[in-house]
Design a protein around this motif. Structure first.
Motif, short mmCIF file in Angstrom:
data_model
loop_
_atom_site.label_atom_id
_atom_site.label_comp_id
_atom_site.label_asym_id
_atom_site.label_seq_id
_atom_site.Cartn_x
_atom_site.Cartn_y
_atom_site.Cartn_z
N ILE A 114 -12.00 -8.95 -4.36
CA ILE A 114 -11.95 -8.42 -3.16
C ILE A 114 -12.41 -9.03 -1.82
O ILE A 114 -11.98 -9.17 -1.07
N GLU A 117 -9.21 -11.10 -0.83
CA GLU A 117 -8.33 -9.97 -0.30
C GLU A 117 -8.84 -9.96 0.90
O GLU A 117 -7.81 -9.79 2.05
N PHE A 118 -10.07 -9.90 1.23
CA PHE A 118 -10.30 -10.44 2.66
C PHE A 118 -9.59 -11.48 3.62
O PHE A 118 -9.80 -11.57 3.92
N LYS A 120 -6.54 -12.78 2.33
CA LYS A 120 -4.88 -12.51 2.77
C LYS A 120 -5.20 -12.05 4.01
O LYS A 120 -4.54 -12.15 5.03
N TYR A 121 -5.97 -11.28 4.66
CA TYR A 121 -6.15 -10.15 5.81
C TYR A 121 -6.68 -10.81 6.79
O TYR A 121 -5.62 -10.73 8.00
N MET A 176 -12.70 -9.70 13.28
CA MET A 176 -12.42 -9.19 10.81
C MET A 176 -13.49 -9.06 10.51
O MET A 176 -13.59 -8.77 9.30
N HIS A 178 -16.15 -7.07 8.28
CA HIS A 178 -16.48 -6.03 7.66
C HIS A 178 -17.62 -5.76 7.11
O HIS A 178 -17.87 -6.74 6.31
N ASP A 207 -7.13 -0.50 9.37
CA ASP A 207 -6.71 -1.72 9.31
C ASP A 207 -6.52 -2.43 7.92
O ASP A 207 -7.11 -1.73 7.04
N PHE A 209 -7.52 -3.64 5.83
CA PHE A 209 -8.00 -4.68 4.54
C PHE A 209 -9.43 -2.73 4.33
O PHE A 209 -9.21 -2.60 2.98
N LYS A 210 -9.51 -2.79 5.74
CA LYS A 210 -10.17 -1.07 5.37
C LYS A 210 -9.29 0.18 4.49
O LYS A 210 -9.61 0.13 3.90
N TYR A 212 -7.44 -0.81 1.83
CA TYR A 212 -6.86 -1.43 0.61
C TYR A 212 -8.88 -1.08 0.65
O TYR A 212 -8.85 -0.79 -0.87
N LEU A 213 -9.79 -0.96 0.78
CA LEU A 213 -11.04 -0.72 0.87
C LEU A 213 -10.83 0.95 -0.29
O LEU A 213 -11.80 1.55 -0.79
#
Length: 245
Positions: A114, A117-118, A120-121, A176, A178, A207, A209-210, A212-213
């Motif tokens: 995770i 991924e953050f 990358k975001y 950014m 989260h 956004d 990332f969210k 993706y979550l």
């Protein structure tokens, strides 16, 4: 006239006409219809058996069906809509399209994954205003600092319920940041506690990332805590605009 003889004559005549057989047949038919109605009605035993058979066949057929062609059609339709709608609606449709994309997500996701991924975001979306420009082989913005930390909530030693907060931060851009709430019961795996709002209105503000979550939550992925703290430097993807003097 003898009353008994008259009654006997009538009965004899009706028997000869088949009235008794006719009445028996009519009532037998009614009895069968009533029995079938009970068996085949909404709560009937036969209806329940038929429903179970239909359900098992349909589920097997639907689960093995390839919906990819419809996803392609949906993608084309949404693309056309995106070209003709206002900016706010475009955001809603873009997020909706991303939710519909068939991306296989793991059933068990590591915290470190995770965090990747953050990273990358942040690289794609960090605000570069105020960042220094590095002039090496080609102009680029300085790296930004990101970190992930897990804060465990204090529980009684005898409690069978545990909860924690995973915090993702970018030092140079607070927008950014989260956080995720995770919970577990006894020895069961960690899971997302908060359901991210996926209503049409909320899609306007999600956004990447969210989003993706949200997909992880919908996939019911469990979380493996393979680290309590991580940090890294991320290079922004945005390139500095050339200045001509």
């Amino acid at each position: 006239m003898n009353i008994e003889k008259s009654i006997n004559d009538v009965i004899t005549k009706k028997l000869e006409e088949g009235i008794v057989e006719k009445l028996i047949a009519e009532n037998l038919e009614k009895g069968i219809n009533n029995a079938l109605e009970k068996l085949l009605g909404h709560y009937g035993d036969v209806t329940k058996v038929i429903e179970e058979k239909i359900k098992s066949v349909m589920l097997e057929q639907l689960s093995g069906y390839d919906y990819s062609k419809y996803i392609v059609k949906l993608d084309c339709i949404l693309t056309e809509i995106l070209k003709k709608t206002a900016l706010d609606n475009k955001k809603i449709l873009e997020n909706f399209k991303e939710l519909m994309v068939d991306r296989e997500l793991p059933k068990i996701i590591k915290v470190s994954e995770i965090f990747e991924e953050f990273a990358k975001y942040v690289a794609e979306n960090v605000d570069t205003d105020g960042l220094e420009v590095c002039m090496d082989d080609s102009p680029s913005y300085e790296n930004v600092n990101i970190a992930m930390e897990i804060e465990y909530n204090e529980q009684k030693s005898w409690s069978w319920y545990k909860s924690a907060k995973i915090i993702f931060e970018c030092e140079e851009d607070e927008k950014m940041n989260h956080e995720i709430i995770i919970t577990k019961f006894q020895e069961s795996p960690w899971r997302f506690e908060d359901k991210i709002d996926s209503s049409i209105e909320s899609l306007r503000y999600l956004d990447p990332f969210k989003l993706y979550l949200l997909k992880l939550y919908q996939a019911r992925s469990t979380i493996e805590v393979d680290s309590d703290y991580l940090e890294d430097e991320v290079e922004p993807e945005e390139e500095p605009q050339a200045e001509f003097r």
